[in-house]
Scaffold this active site. Structure first.
Site, PDB file in Angstrom:
ATOM      1  N   TYR A 140       0.824  -1.203   0.000  1.00 28.98           N
ATOM      2  CA  TYR A 140       0.000   0.000   0.000  1.00 28.98           C
ATOM      3  C   TYR A 140       0.864   1.261   0.000  1.00 28.98           C
ATOM      4  O   TYR A 140       0.689   2.155  -0.827  1.00 28.98           O
ATOM      5  CB  TYR A 140      -0.925  -0.004   1.221  1.00 28.98           C
ATOM      6  CG  TYR A 140      -1.853   1.189   1.286  1.00 28.98           C
ATOM      7  CD1 TYR A 140      -3.050   1.199   0.577  1.00 28.98           C
ATOM      8  CD2 TYR A 140      -1.529   2.313   2.055  1.00 28.98           C
ATOM      9  CE1 TYR A 140      -3.911   2.290   0.626  1.00 28.98           C
ATOM     10  CE2 TYR A 140      -2.373   3.405   2.106  1.00 28.98           C
ATOM     11  CZ  TYR A 140      -3.557   3.386   1.397  1.00 28.98           C
ATOM     12  OH  TYR A 140      -4.401   4.480   1.442  1.00 28.98           O
ATOM     13  N   LYS A 144       1.522   4.029  -3.112  1.00 29.54           N
ATOM     14  CA  LYS A 144       1.250   5.449  -2.879  1.00 29.54           C
ATOM     15  C   LYS A 144       2.497   6.298  -3.134  1.00 29.54           C
ATOM     16  O   LYS A 144       2.420   7.382  -3.737  1.00 29.54           O
ATOM     17  CB  LYS A 144       0.755   5.663  -1.450  1.00 29.54           C
ATOM     18  CG  LYS A 144      -0.617   5.075  -1.154  1.00 29.54           C
ATOM     19  CD  LYS A 144      -1.695   5.760  -1.968  1.00 29.54           C
ATOM     20  CE  LYS A 144      -3.076   5.282  -1.574  1.00 29.54           C
ATOM     21  NZ  LYS A 144      -4.147   5.907  -2.398  1.00 29.54           N
TER      22      LYS A 144
END
Length: 235
Positions: A140, A144
């Protein structure tokens, strides 16, 4: 601060700028849209997404563009003619799987930014995440961080990244344990502004920051800075 912000916003309105929002159906995007319309910062707001969010397309200063994110090149026109772009688009690995998460949170976002830049957009605001790092071992945070870097490489005249911590928002489908966690974090958010942040504070910060003139071309607002800006804008 309130008086200065009011002056900045009035000067900004006089420029008759237009913007688009990606992810207006999500929690942050929905509140951001409310903020922008309430403060009347733009002469036109375009929502770009998979589906229409409003039945009445004749709403004042609001346009809707339905696109297929798998074929964004076919919808380049939707990204043309905007001065400012906001991206609150995203999903989770739990909802979309690993490949789906990367496709939505990276591929769709970067491609949209490329089309916006080619279409004349000069200012781009990206909702990212606390801890984003393209070198991270966590998928994650790695995705990002990679998105942040890839968009920066496009060379927008102004590029603002927002890295909120745990987002506090009431979801009707939430489970009791999630509700209790939000209540606990909410009570601590003002004493410990790095742990969590209410959705409306993030949205206010993004709207307010649009009219400010940062010293640098690219900027990263961590959770504490987002909180300070969002709370000052509410005064």
């Amino acid at each position: 601060m309130a008086e200065d912000m009011a002056t900045l916003e009035e000067n900004f309105r006089r420029q008759n700028k237009s913007c688009f929002i990606l992810g207006a159906s999500g929690e942050t995007g929905r509140v951001l849209l409310q903020q922008l319309r309430q403060r009347k910062l733009f002469s036109k707001i375009t929502l770009i997404g998979r589906r229409r969010l409003f039945e009445d397309s004749a709403q004042e200063n609001l346009a809707q563009e339905v696109v297929d994110f798998e074929k964004l090149d076919d919808y380049a026109a939707a990204f043309q003619g905007h001065d400012v772009g906001y991206c609150c688009l995203g999903t989770t690995k739990a909802k979309a799987g690993t490949e789906g998460f990367i496709r939505v949170d990276h591929d769709y976002v970067v491609k949209s930014a490329e089309l916006a830049k080619a279409g004349g957009c000069s200012q781009f605001h990206l909702e990212s995440s606390k801890g984003a790092d393209k070198s991270s071992s966590f998928l994650y945070l790695k995705v990002k961080g990679q998105v942040e870097a890839d968009i920066e490489a496009l060379g927008f005249n102004r590029y603002s990244i927002y890295r909120p911590a745990v987002l506090l928002v009431d979801r009707q489908e939430s489970r009791p344990t999630e509700w209790l966690a939000r209540k606990f974090l909410s009570s601590c958010s003002f004493m410990f502004p790095t742990m969590s942040i209410p959705i409306d504070v993030v949205a206010r910060a993004m709207a307010s920051n649009t009219v400010l003139q940062p010293e640098q071309k690219s900027e990263i607002l961590e959770n504490k800075a987002i909180s300070a800006l969002g709370q000052s804008a509410a005064k």
